[in-house]
Write a protein that holds these residues in place. Sequence first.
Motif, PDB file in Angstrom:
ATOM      1  N   TYR A 125       0.847  -1.190   0.000  1.00  0.00           N
ATOM      2  CA  TYR A 125       0.000   0.000   0.000  1.00  0.00           C
ATOM      3  C   TYR A 125       0.883   1.241   0.000  1.00  0.00           C
ATOM      4  O   TYR A 125       1.762   1.395   0.864  1.00  0.00           O
ATOM      5  CB  TYR A 125      -0.919   0.006   1.222  1.00  0.00           C
ATOM      6  CG  TYR A 125      -1.957  -1.083   1.167  1.00  0.00           C
ATOM      7  CD1 TYR A 125      -3.192  -0.859   0.586  1.00  0.00           C
ATOM      8  CD2 TYR A 125      -1.671  -2.351   1.669  1.00  0.00           C
ATOM      9  CE1 TYR A 125      -4.135  -1.879   0.516  1.00  0.00           C
ATOM     10  CE2 TYR A 125      -2.604  -3.369   1.600  1.00  0.00           C
ATOM     11  CZ  TYR A 125      -3.840  -3.122   1.008  1.00  0.00           C
ATOM     12  OH  TYR A 125      -4.779  -4.124   0.925  1.00  0.00           O
ATOM     13  N   ARG A 157      -3.831   0.751  -2.948  1.00  0.00           N
ATOM     14  CA  ARG A 157      -3.316  -0.608  -3.181  1.00  0.00           C
ATOM     15  C   ARG A 157      -2.360  -0.515  -4.348  1.00  0.00           C
ATOM     16  O   ARG A 157      -2.697   0.034  -5.409  1.00  0.00           O
ATOM     17  CB  ARG A 157      -4.480  -1.543  -3.506  1.00  0.00           C
ATOM     18  CG  ARG A 157      -4.068  -2.989  -3.753  1.00  0.00           C
ATOM     19  CD  ARG A 157      -3.686  -3.659  -2.447  1.00  0.00           C
ATOM     20  NE  ARG A 157      -3.575  -5.115  -2.608  1.00  0.00           N
ATOM     21  CZ  ARG A 157      -2.422  -5.773  -2.583  1.00  0.00           C
ATOM     22  NH1 ARG A 157      -1.279  -5.132  -2.405  1.00  0.00           N
ATOM     23  NH2 ARG A 157      -2.403  -7.089  -2.696  1.00  0.00           N
ATOM     24  N   GLN A 190       2.296  -5.522   2.119  1.00  0.00           N
ATOM     25  CA  GLN A 190       0.918  -5.913   2.387  1.00  0.00           C
ATOM     26  C   GLN A 190       0.789  -6.745   3.662  1.00  0.00           C
ATOM     27  O   GLN A 190      -0.226  -6.670   4.372  1.00  0.00           O
ATOM     28  CB  GLN A 190       0.336  -6.671   1.194  1.00  0.00           C
ATOM     29  CG  GLN A 190       1.063  -7.941   0.823  1.00  0.00           C
ATOM     30  CD  GLN A 190       0.529  -8.552  -0.478  1.00  0.00           C
ATOM     31  OE1 GLN A 190      -0.123  -7.878  -1.278  1.00  0.00           O
ATOM     32  NE2 GLN A 190       0.798  -9.829  -0.662  1.00  0.00           N
ATOM     33  N   LYS A 206     -10.279   0.099   4.592  1.00  0.00           N
ATOM     34  CA  LYS A 206      -9.195   0.802   5.261  1.00  0.00           C
ATOM     35  C   LYS A 206      -8.109  -0.200   5.654  1.00  0.00           C
ATOM     36  O   LYS A 206      -8.337  -1.412   5.700  1.00  0.00           O
ATOM     37  CB  LYS A 206      -9.714   1.524   6.513  1.00  0.00           C
ATOM     38  CG  LYS A 206     -10.742   2.601   6.243  1.00  0.00           C
ATOM     39  CD  LYS A 206     -11.241   3.218   7.540  1.00  0.00           C
ATOM     40  CE  LYS A 206     -12.309   4.276   7.282  1.00  0.00           C
ATOM     41  NZ  LYS A 206     -12.828   4.851   8.560  1.00  0.00           N
ATOM     42  N   ILE A 210      -8.427   3.401   1.945  1.00  0.00           N
ATOM     43  CA  ILE A 210      -7.976   2.948   0.623  1.00  0.00           C
ATOM     44  C   ILE A 210      -8.793   3.677  -0.438  1.00  0.00           C
ATOM     45  O   ILE A 210     -10.019   3.531  -0.513  1.00  0.00           O
ATOM     46  CB  ILE A 210      -8.139   1.427   0.469  1.00  0.00           C
ATOM     47  CG1 ILE A 210      -7.350   0.699   1.568  1.00  0.00           C
ATOM     48  CG2 ILE A 210      -7.684   0.974  -0.910  1.00  0.00           C
ATOM     49  CD1 ILE A 210      -7.611  -0.794   1.632  1.00  0.00           C
ATOM     50  N   ARG A 240      -6.343   1.933  -6.589  1.00  0.00           N
ATOM     51  CA  ARG A 240      -5.657   0.647  -6.863  1.00  0.00           C
ATOM     52  C   ARG A 240      -4.761   0.862  -8.084  1.00  0.00           C
ATOM     53  O   ARG A 240      -5.252   1.265  -9.145  1.00  0.00           O
ATOM     54  CB  ARG A 240      -6.669  -0.460  -7.123  1.00  0.00           C
ATOM     55  CG  ARG A 240      -6.054  -1.849  -7.324  1.00  0.00           C
ATOM     56  CD  ARG A 240      -7.147  -2.880  -7.581  1.00  0.00           C
ATOM     57  NE  ARG A 240      -6.636  -4.239  -7.610  1.00  0.00           N
ATOM     58  CZ  ARG A 240      -6.056  -4.811  -8.667  1.00  0.00           C
ATOM     59  NH1 ARG A 240      -5.931  -4.118  -9.821  1.00  0.00           N
ATOM     60  NH2 ARG A 240      -5.627  -6.064  -8.604  1.00  0.00           N
ATOM     61  N   CYS A 245      -4.591   8.881   3.316  1.00  0.00           N
ATOM     62  CA  CYS A 245      -5.134   7.908   2.363  1.00  0.00           C
ATOM     63  C   CYS A 245      -4.041   6.929   1.911  1.00  0.00           C
ATOM     64  O   CYS A 245      -2.845   7.192   2.017  1.00  0.00           O
ATOM     65  CB  CYS A 245      -5.727   8.608   1.150  1.00  0.00           C
ATOM     66  SG  CYS A 245      -7.202   9.577   1.524  1.00  0.00           S
ATOM     67  N   ALA A 246      -4.514   5.775   1.394  1.00  0.00           N
ATOM     68  CA  ALA A 246      -3.617   4.745   0.885  1.00  0.00           C
ATOM     69  C   ALA A 246      -4.125   4.241  -0.453  1.00  0.00           C
ATOM     70  O   ALA A 246      -5.325   4.335  -0.752  1.00  0.00           O
ATOM     71  CB  ALA A 246      -3.511   3.591   1.882  1.00  0.00           C
TER      72      ALA A 246
END
Length: 417
Positions: free
Chosen positions: A71, A110, A127, A138, A90, A93, A107-108
Amino acid sequence: MNNQQVDCDCDTVPQPLLSVDKALEILTSSIKVTNDTQLIALDDALGRVLATDICSDIAVPGFDNSAMDGYAIHLQEEQINTSGGFVFEITDRIAAGNMGNTLLPGCAARIFTGAPTPKGANTVMAQEECELIDDSTKIEIYRPIALNENIRPLGNDIQLGDMILPKGKQLKPQDIALAASVGVGELKVFKQIKVGIFFTGDELIEPGNTLKQGKIFNSNRYSLVAMLNKLGCEVINLGNIKDSFDATCDALKRLQSKCDLIITTGGVSVGEEDYVKPAVEKLGKLDLWRIKVKPGKPLAFGHIDNTAFIGLPGNPVSAMVTFFLFVQPFIKKMQGINSYQNQAMQVQCGFDWHRPRPRREFVRVRLNHSTVPISAELYSKQGSDVLSSMVWADGLIEVPEDSAFSQGKILNYYSLT
């Protein structure tokens, strides 16, 4: 003419002998390095010699990217290197080859290995260190987090303008891969040198035929072709020719018109009856050397116009060892290779040597990796006719002139592999 007869092992001769170093110096200083070049595809480049420096027009990588699956996170200043327990939403992606959206604080995204880190991301967490919560919307991380973890920065491998491969480098698989990584699709290389060979001798029989009394199979032909192929030469092989002066002259003329180098084996010992020596002397210039080396004392070197000529001794081991010592560096330098000298490593001898001799000897050995340090074991038969010793051995130990020693002596080892 006997191309594979036994060389005289007499160490006392009326004429002075050239040292190995002096003979090699004379040989390599006379070389005209090829300057003919061609463009070739990467698939055809293995073993070829670069004719120009290769510089990169790009940085590699060309963008910051993730070193692992995990992430990408926009870590806020107050969260840096403080105790864990952080939660990130999240919001994206990003797979390899795709660009992500700007990542806001807290925020993150993937992210997968090799994917560009999005604007706003300042670290990547593996991960397995992230726990998915709130129906996988999240992640929560329990350890302190540092900036720029697991991010491979732009230019981490290669900077724009870096010289990545030098002129004169013989290309290995990894070199070709490096050229491809900066977008080079073709390489300018030196053209392969052409080496002509032929063999004389009424005693020589080709393998596969019936061996009659007094005849021998011509092993030198096949060792020579194999060694030249290994060096990436274009070989023009006339095979066995009629054992006469006129046929020898004709063979030399045919090869001289299309080759950079001509090599023969046998017929170069002093006083030996052979048509090669007078034929070369008629068409060009020939120096007959006796070198302070064992195996392989006799060696001939000359030119027919601009084509070099090397005559190797006829014994199978002598031919292979002198090829390694003298012809291999000669050819490599002619090909334009920067590091053309044979490279030695220091190895401990696992044998005694109680017979000092006036010639430098290159003895056949095999490395014993079960000892600490690694040691070299000596083959029991060191005669220049014992071709099986070259199969058993993986290298040569250089025994200096007039030396004697016991086990444990450190000497130069040259790999034959």
